[in-house]
Design an enzyme around this catalytic site. Sequence first.
Site, PDB file in Angstrom:
ATOM      1  N   ARG A  73     -10.845   7.520  10.259  1.00  0.00           N
ATOM      2  CA  ARG A  73     -10.008   7.072   9.250  1.00  0.00           C
ATOM      3  C   ARG A  73      -8.929   7.847   8.755  1.00  0.00           C
ATOM      4  O   ARG A  73      -8.897   8.999   9.265  1.00  0.00           O
ATOM      5  CB  ARG A  73     -11.046   6.696   8.024  1.00  0.00           C
ATOM      6  CG  ARG A  73     -12.104   5.794   8.607  1.00  0.00           C
ATOM      7  CD  ARG A  73     -11.841   4.431   8.355  1.00  0.00           C
ATOM      8  NE  ARG A  73     -11.018   4.050   7.431  1.00  0.00           N
ATOM      9  CZ  ARG A  73     -11.328   3.711   5.941  1.00  0.00           C
ATOM     10  NH1 ARG A  73     -12.576   3.658   5.660  1.00  0.00           N
ATOM     11  NH2 ARG A  73     -10.443   3.469   5.214  1.00  0.00           N
ATOM     12  N   GLY A  74      -8.158   7.087   7.840  1.00  0.00           N
ATOM     13  CA  GLY A  74      -6.849   7.980   7.420  1.00  0.00           C
ATOM     14  C   GLY A  74      -5.449   7.395   7.998  1.00  0.00           C
ATOM     15  O   GLY A  74      -5.498   6.402   8.894  1.00  0.00           O
ATOM     16  N   ASN A  75      -4.386   7.968   7.374  1.00  0.00           N
ATOM     17  CA  ASN A  75      -3.264   7.325   7.686  1.00  0.00           C
ATOM     18  C   ASN A  75      -2.839   8.058   9.199  1.00  0.00           C
ATOM     19  O   ASN A  75      -3.331   8.640   9.599  1.00  0.00           O
ATOM     20  CB  ASN A  75      -2.192   7.679   6.889  1.00  0.00           C
ATOM     21  CG  ASN A  75      -2.026   9.123   6.663  1.00  0.00           C
ATOM     22  OD1 ASN A  75      -1.763  10.133   7.372  1.00  0.00           O
ATOM     23  ND2 ASN A  75      -1.843   9.592   5.304  1.00  0.00           N
ATOM     24  N   ARG A 108       0.864  -1.212   0.107  1.00  0.00           N
ATOM     25  CA  ARG A 108      -0.011  -0.097   0.008  1.00  0.00           C
ATOM     26  C   ARG A 108       0.915   1.063  -0.176  1.00  0.00           C
ATOM     27  O   ARG A 108       2.302   1.128   0.074  1.00  0.00           O
ATOM     28  CB  ARG A 108      -1.082  -0.061   1.279  1.00  0.00           C
ATOM     29  CG  ARG A 108      -1.870  -1.017   1.248  1.00  0.00           C
ATOM     30  CD  ARG A 108      -2.589  -1.228   2.629  1.00  0.00           C
ATOM     31  NE  ARG A 108      -3.340   0.061   3.174  1.00  0.00           N
ATOM     32  CZ  ARG A 108      -3.720   0.546   4.411  1.00  0.00           C
ATOM     33  NH1 ARG A 108      -3.089  -0.520   5.261  1.00  0.00           N
ATOM     34  NH2 ARG A 108      -4.211   1.532   4.427  1.00  0.00           N
ATOM     35  N   ARG A 139     -12.026  -1.601  19.100  1.00  0.00           N
ATOM     36  CA  ARG A 139     -11.623  -0.562  20.085  1.00  0.00           C
ATOM     37  C   ARG A 139     -12.741   0.266  20.778  1.00  0.00           C
ATOM     38  O   ARG A 139     -12.859   0.221  22.010  1.00  0.00           O
ATOM     39  CB  ARG A 139     -10.743   0.421  19.343  1.00  0.00           C
ATOM     40  CG  ARG A 139      -9.265  -0.224  19.006  1.00  0.00           C
ATOM     41  CD  ARG A 139      -8.580   0.647  18.001  1.00  0.00           C
ATOM     42  NE  ARG A 139      -7.343   0.053  17.803  1.00  0.00           N
ATOM     43  CZ  ARG A 139      -6.741   0.113  16.781  1.00  0.00           C
ATOM     44  NH1 ARG A 139      -7.046   0.885  15.732  1.00  0.00           N
ATOM     45  NH2 ARG A 139      -5.320  -0.339  16.662  1.00  0.00           N
ATOM     46  N   SER A 163       0.582   4.172   1.767  1.00  0.00           N
ATOM     47  CA  SER A 163       0.578   5.115   3.045  1.00  0.00           C
ATOM     48  C   SER A 163       2.200   5.002   3.506  1.00  0.00           C
ATOM     49  O   SER A 163       2.953   4.064   3.221  1.00  0.00           O
ATOM     50  CB  SER A 163      -0.118   4.478   4.122  1.00  0.00           C
ATOM     51  OG  SER A 163       0.153   3.286   4.540  1.00  0.00           O
ATOM     52  N   THR A 219      -2.484  11.731   9.777  1.00  0.00           N
ATOM     53  CA  THR A 219      -3.792  12.309   9.689  1.00  0.00           C
ATOM     54  C   THR A 219      -4.542  12.144  10.887  1.00  0.00           C
ATOM     55  O   THR A 219      -5.141  13.438  11.397  1.00  0.00           O
ATOM     56  CB  THR A 219      -4.732  11.782   8.488  1.00  0.00           C
ATOM     57  OG1 THR A 219      -4.111  11.880   7.212  1.00  0.00           O
ATOM     58  CG2 THR A 219      -6.167  12.266   8.517  1.00  0.00           C
ATOM     59  N   CYS A 255     -14.969  -7.406  10.174  1.00  0.00           N
ATOM     60  CA  CYS A 255     -15.067  -6.160  10.578  1.00  0.00           C
ATOM     61  C   CYS A 255     -16.610  -5.854  11.364  1.00  0.00           C
ATOM     62  O   CYS A 255     -16.898  -4.701  11.901  1.00  0.00           O
ATOM     63  CB  CYS A 255     -14.608  -4.957   9.575  1.00  0.00           C
ATOM     64  SG  CYS A 255     -13.050  -4.800   9.470  1.00  0.00           S
ATOM     65  N   SER A 312     -12.467   1.383  14.733  1.00  0.00           N
ATOM     66  CA  SER A 312     -12.617   0.055  15.127  1.00  0.00           C
ATOM     67  C   SER A 312     -13.737  -0.243  16.141  1.00  0.00           C
ATOM     68  O   SER A 312     -13.881   0.317  17.068  1.00  0.00           O
ATOM     69  CB  SER A 312     -11.352  -0.615  15.644  1.00  0.00           C
ATOM     70  OG  SER A 312     -11.546  -1.478  16.481  1.00  0.00           O
ATOM     71  N   LEU A 313     -14.491  -1.121  15.482  1.00  0.00           N
ATOM     72  CA  LEU A 313     -15.867  -1.415  16.632  1.00  0.00           C
ATOM     73  C   LEU A 313     -14.971  -2.213  17.732  1.00  0.00           C
ATOM     74  O   LEU A 313     -15.551  -2.040  18.853  1.00  0.00           O
ATOM     75  CB  LEU A 313     -16.499  -2.468  15.742  1.00  0.00           C
ATOM     76  CG  LEU A 313     -17.510  -1.750  14.874  1.00  0.00           C
ATOM     77  CD1 LEU A 313     -18.281  -2.985  14.167  1.00  0.00           C
ATOM     78  CD2 LEU A 313     -18.298  -0.740  15.410  1.00  0.00           C
ATOM     79  N   THR A 325     -11.787   6.474  16.775  1.00  0.00           N
ATOM     80  CA  THR A 325     -11.411   5.286  16.319  1.00  0.00           C
ATOM     81  C   THR A 325     -12.340   4.659  15.238  1.00  0.00           C
ATOM     82  O   THR A 325     -13.575   5.088  15.459  1.00  0.00           O
ATOM     83  CB  THR A 325     -11.252   4.037  17.534  1.00  0.00           C
ATOM     84  OG1 THR A 325     -10.979   2.822  17.018  1.00  0.00           O
ATOM     85  CG2 THR A 325     -12.512   4.153  18.253  1.00  0.00           C
TER      86      THR A 325
END
Length: 300
Positions: free
Chosen positions: A148-150, A10, A131, A12, A153, A240, A128-129, A126
Site C-alpha cells: 500500500r501507499g502512494n 485526496r 493483479r 496524495s 512510497t 475489492c 490488488s487481488l 501489489t
Amino acid sequence: MKNKLVIGSRGSELALKQTEWVITKLKENFPEMEYQIKVIKTKGDRILDVTLNKIGGKGLFVKEIEQELLQGSIDMAVHSMKDVPTEIPDELEIGAVSQREDPRDVLVSREGRDLYSLPAGAVVGTSSLRRQVQILRLRPDLNIVPLRGNILTRLNKVKTEFDAIVLAAAGLKRAGLEANITQYFAPTEFVPAVGQGILGIEIRKNDNISQEILKCLHNPQAFTCIQAERAFLTRLNGGCHVPIGAYAWMEGEKLKMYGMFYQGKMIREYAEGSANHPQELGIALAEKIIQLYTNCHLEV
C-alpha cells in the site's frame, strides 16, 4: 454563473496532480473563474497497513469526499474512476469523465527484469487481488506480498523490499514517473481495473452550473467505455473482495470488451457490440462469464 469553484481531492501527490490537470482544462474555457482545492483525507488514505479488501473494499477513497459534496462544502470532486463504487448517493452524479490515459498495468522491477525473467520466488508487491491472480496465472512461482501507499512510497520499496511491483501506467504517467516502467502488460491479456485511466468529476445532481461548466471536459468515448465496464462490474456484484477486471474500447461504431473474473478459477472472456448500447454489452459479457461458472458448478 459562479465565480469560484471549490474542488475536493485526496491529498496524495498523484491525486493533487490529477485535480490540477482538471483545473487547467477548466481554466482554458473559464479563465475568469477562481479555483480552490480542498484536500480531504479518506479512510483509504488513513489505513495503510491493511489490504483494501480487508477494510471495506470499494468506496474507501471517495466516501468522505462525497460527504463534503452532500454538505455543500465543495462544488465538485475529482476521482480515479477505478475507485468509485458503481452505486453512488442518489443526490450525486458523475458530471464528466476525462479522456482515458493509458489503461494498462505495468511492472516496475529493481533490476530492469520483465515478469518472465524474474527469478523463482521473487517478491512482487501489489495491494490488488485482481493483479495478484493475474500475476500468478503467468508466474505461479512468484511470491506476492501486499503493498500500500502512494506512488513514491511504492517506488522506493522496489529499491529496498521488493524485486518488482505492479501498478497502473496512468498514475505513473500523470505523475511524470513513466521512466520507472520496466514492462507494459497488454490490457487484453492482463485485464485492468474497471475505469482504470479515467478521471471522473462528481457533482450534485441539482448543480446546473457545474453541469454546464464540465461539458468542456467530458469525453464521450471514455464515457461509453466506462458505462460498459461498470455495468459488467455491477452485474457481477464486484468490489475489492472478488478479483474482477474489465476493459472496453471503441473501434468505429463497435464497442469491444474483455472481462476477467476469478473465484477459485479464472475466466477471461471477450464480447463486442454497438457503441450505442454500452451497458447492454457489459451485462451480456457478465452473463457469459456467469454461465461459464454455472457450467463449472461454481456459484457466482
